[in-house]
Write a protein that holds these residues in place. Structure first.
Motif, PDB file in Angstrom:
ATOM      1  N   GLN A 202       1.579   5.476  -2.013  1.00  0.00           N
ATOM      2  CA  GLN A 202       1.011   6.732  -2.485  1.00  0.00           C
ATOM      3  C   GLN A 202       1.530   7.065  -3.882  1.00  0.00           C
ATOM      4  O   GLN A 202       2.716   6.882  -4.176  1.00  0.00           O
ATOM      5  CB  GLN A 202       1.394   7.867  -1.527  1.00  0.00           C
TER       6      GLN A 202
ATOM      7  N   TYR B 120     -11.494  -0.619  -6.625  1.00  0.00           N
ATOM      8  CA  TYR B 120     -10.304   0.024  -6.060  1.00  0.00           C
ATOM      9  C   TYR B 120     -10.579   0.513  -4.640  1.00  0.00           C
ATOM     10  O   TYR B 120      -9.775   0.272  -3.719  1.00  0.00           O
ATOM     11  CB  TYR B 120      -9.894   1.176  -6.965  1.00  0.00           C
TER      12      TYR B 120
ATOM     13  N   ARG C  77     -10.682  -2.434  -2.261  1.00  0.00           N
ATOM     14  CA  ARG C  77      -9.363  -3.033  -2.020  1.00  0.00           C
ATOM     15  C   ARG C  77      -8.521  -2.145  -1.112  1.00  0.00           C
ATOM     16  O   ARG C  77      -7.801  -2.650  -0.232  1.00  0.00           O
ATOM     17  CB  ARG C  77      -8.646  -3.278  -3.351  1.00  0.00           C
ATOM     18  N   VAL C  78      -8.562  -0.850  -1.319  1.00  0.00           N
ATOM     19  CA  VAL C  78      -7.813   0.052  -0.442  1.00  0.00           C
ATOM     20  C   VAL C  78      -8.267  -0.134   1.000  1.00  0.00           C
ATOM     21  O   VAL C  78      -7.449  -0.209   1.925  1.00  0.00           O
ATOM     22  CB  VAL C  78      -7.971   1.515  -0.902  1.00  0.00           C
ATOM     23  N   LYS C  79      -9.569  -0.197   1.204  1.00  0.00           N
ATOM     24  CA  LYS C  79     -10.109  -0.422   2.551  1.00  0.00           C
ATOM     25  C   LYS C  79      -9.596  -1.745   3.119  1.00  0.00           C
ATOM     26  O   LYS C  79      -9.144  -1.814   4.275  1.00  0.00           O
ATOM     27  CB  LYS C  79     -11.628  -0.425   2.498  1.00  0.00           C
TER      28      LYS C  79
ATOM     29  N   LEU D 262       0.860  -1.173   0.000  1.00  0.00           N
ATOM     30  CA  LEU D 262       0.000   0.000   0.000  1.00  0.00           C
ATOM     31  C   LEU D 262       0.899   1.226   0.000  1.00  0.00           C
ATOM     32  O   LEU D 262       1.789   1.354   0.843  1.00  0.00           O
ATOM     33  CB  LEU D 262      -0.898   0.009   1.237  1.00  0.00           C
TER      34      LEU D 262
ATOM     35  N   GLN E   6      -2.703  10.000  -4.106  1.00  0.00           N
ATOM     36  CA  GLN E   6      -3.710   8.949  -4.068  1.00  0.00           C
ATOM     37  C   GLN E   6      -3.060   7.617  -3.717  1.00  0.00           C
ATOM     38  O   GLN E   6      -1.866   7.426  -3.921  1.00  0.00           O
ATOM     39  CB  GLN E   6      -4.431   8.848  -5.416  1.00  0.00           C
ATOM     40  N   GLU E   7      -3.868   6.715  -3.204  1.00  0.00           N
ATOM     41  CA  GLU E   7      -3.315   5.448  -2.736  1.00  0.00           C
ATOM     42  C   GLU E   7      -3.165   4.448  -3.883  1.00  0.00           C
ATOM     43  O   GLU E   7      -3.944   4.431  -4.829  1.00  0.00           O
ATOM     44  CB  GLU E   7      -4.194   4.882  -1.625  1.00  0.00           C
TER      45      GLU E   7
ATOM     46  N   THR F 138       3.467   3.240   2.224  1.00  0.00           N
ATOM     47  CA  THR F 138       2.621   3.423   3.406  1.00  0.00           C
ATOM     48  C   THR F 138       2.693   2.175   4.282  1.00  0.00           C
ATOM     49  O   THR F 138       2.980   2.249   5.474  1.00  0.00           O
ATOM     50  CB  THR F 138       1.166   3.693   3.008  1.00  0.00           C
TER      51      THR F 138
ATOM     52  N   ILE G  79      -2.169   0.228  -4.631  1.00  0.00           N
ATOM     53  CA  ILE G  79      -2.088  -1.101  -4.041  1.00  0.00           C
ATOM     54  C   ILE G  79      -1.503  -2.077  -5.052  1.00  0.00           C
ATOM     55  O   ILE G  79      -1.510  -1.826  -6.257  1.00  0.00           O
ATOM     56  CB  ILE G  79      -3.472  -1.603  -3.580  1.00  0.00           C
TER      57      ILE G  79
ATOM     58  N   HIS H 238      -5.832  -1.565   4.058  1.00  0.00           N
ATOM     59  CA  HIS H 238      -5.600  -0.832   5.290  1.00  0.00           C
ATOM     60  C   HIS H 238      -5.879  -1.729   6.512  1.00  0.00           C
ATOM     61  O   HIS H 238      -5.166  -1.645   7.520  1.00  0.00           O
ATOM     62  CB  HIS H 238      -6.497   0.404   5.350  1.00  0.00           C
TER      63      HIS H 238
ATOM     64  N   ASN I 192      -5.360  -0.019 -10.096  1.00  0.00           N
ATOM     65  CA  ASN I 192      -5.148   1.363  -9.650  1.00  0.00           C
ATOM     66  C   ASN I 192      -5.557   2.356 -10.740  1.00  0.00           C
ATOM     67  O   ASN I 192      -4.730   2.782 -11.554  1.00  0.00           O
ATOM     68  CB  ASN I 192      -3.667   1.565  -9.298  1.00  0.00           C
TER      69      ASN I 192
END
Length: 235
Positions: free
Chosen positions: A134, A223, A226-228, A132, A138-139, A163, A141, A231, A195
């Motif tokens: 930046q 997206y 997946r980011v959630k 993960l 923006q993030e 991150t 993955i 994290h 992404n």
């Protein structure tokens, strides 16, 4: 005039499903021409400028073959990079463009020397992890699966800041390298469908900033989920 995407040696450089990076770009640019250059063929970029040169992950034995194949075109590749041509290198393709790959016996396989990076193999220990980071606020993955760690030279420009997860090596604060419009990352996935923000930036580097992302609503929703998840799951 339609755009041209050149995928180098897809019969060999096709691990982890990463050719879907090219297929996704084709969906974003339906009028683009895709050229698959075999290892026995002459690259299109040698005689003309293409809008993207793509090289995907490969076996360690194939790395040696690809370096030997591209070495006669080193000056041309250097020229294209300096002129701002777009490149996407995924997985261990970054090592082909680096200084050298150090094998376990201490021997060095010399790369093309176009990127300020060296790599070291550890064939008894495959590194697998999730990442993960930046990208331009923006993030980003992705997934990593490799037998090498890499060390950038001082002043090298990283691609994604870390991150959570591992960068080019376990102490490096960034993942991948950027040199002009050349984007090189170990992230697998494939990275573009995963992404949308990075895919949009690559389209801009290719000269198509107004291109619409394929399957945009579904891609953005996936997206975000997946980011959630990343994290929550990455320690």
């Amino acid at each position: 005039m339609s755009m041209t995407i050149e995928a180098l040696f897809p019969e060999k450089c096709n691990l982890f499903g990463d050719l879907f990076n090219v297929k996704y770009l084709q969906k974003c640019l339906p009028d683009a021409r895709r050229v698959d250059t075999p290892l026995t063929g002459e690259p299109v970029f040698a005689g003309q400028r293409v809008d993207l040169v793509y090289l995907g992950p490969m076996s360690e034995r194939t790395q040696e073959q690809v370096i030997a194949k591209l070495r006669p075109y080193r000056e041309r590749l250097d020229q294209l990079i300096e002129e701002g041509a777009a490149f996407l290198l995924t997985g261990n393709a970054v090592e082909v463009f680096g200084r050298w790959i150090e094998r376990e016996n201490g021997e060095r396989l010399q790369g093309l020397g176009l990127l300020p990076l060296t790599a070291k193999q550890d064939m008894m220990h495959r590194h697998n992890s999730v990442f993960l980071g930046q990208w331009q606020g923006q993030e980003v993955i992705g997934f990593k699966s490799q037998f090498t760690m890499a060390w950038p030279e001082e002043g090298a420009q990283g691609l994604f800041s870390v991150t959570k997860g591992v960068g080019l090596n376990k102490t490096c604060g960034f993942e991948g390298l950027r040199q002009g419009n050349l984007f090189a990352t170990y992230l697998l996935g494939p990275v573009l469908p995963l992404n949308p923000c990075f895919a949009k930036s690559l389209l801009g580097a290719m000269g198509a900033p107004e291109a619409e992302l394929a399957f945009a609503p579904a891609a953005e929703a996936a997206y975000a989920q997946r980011v959630k998840d990343f994290h929550e799951k990455i320690g």
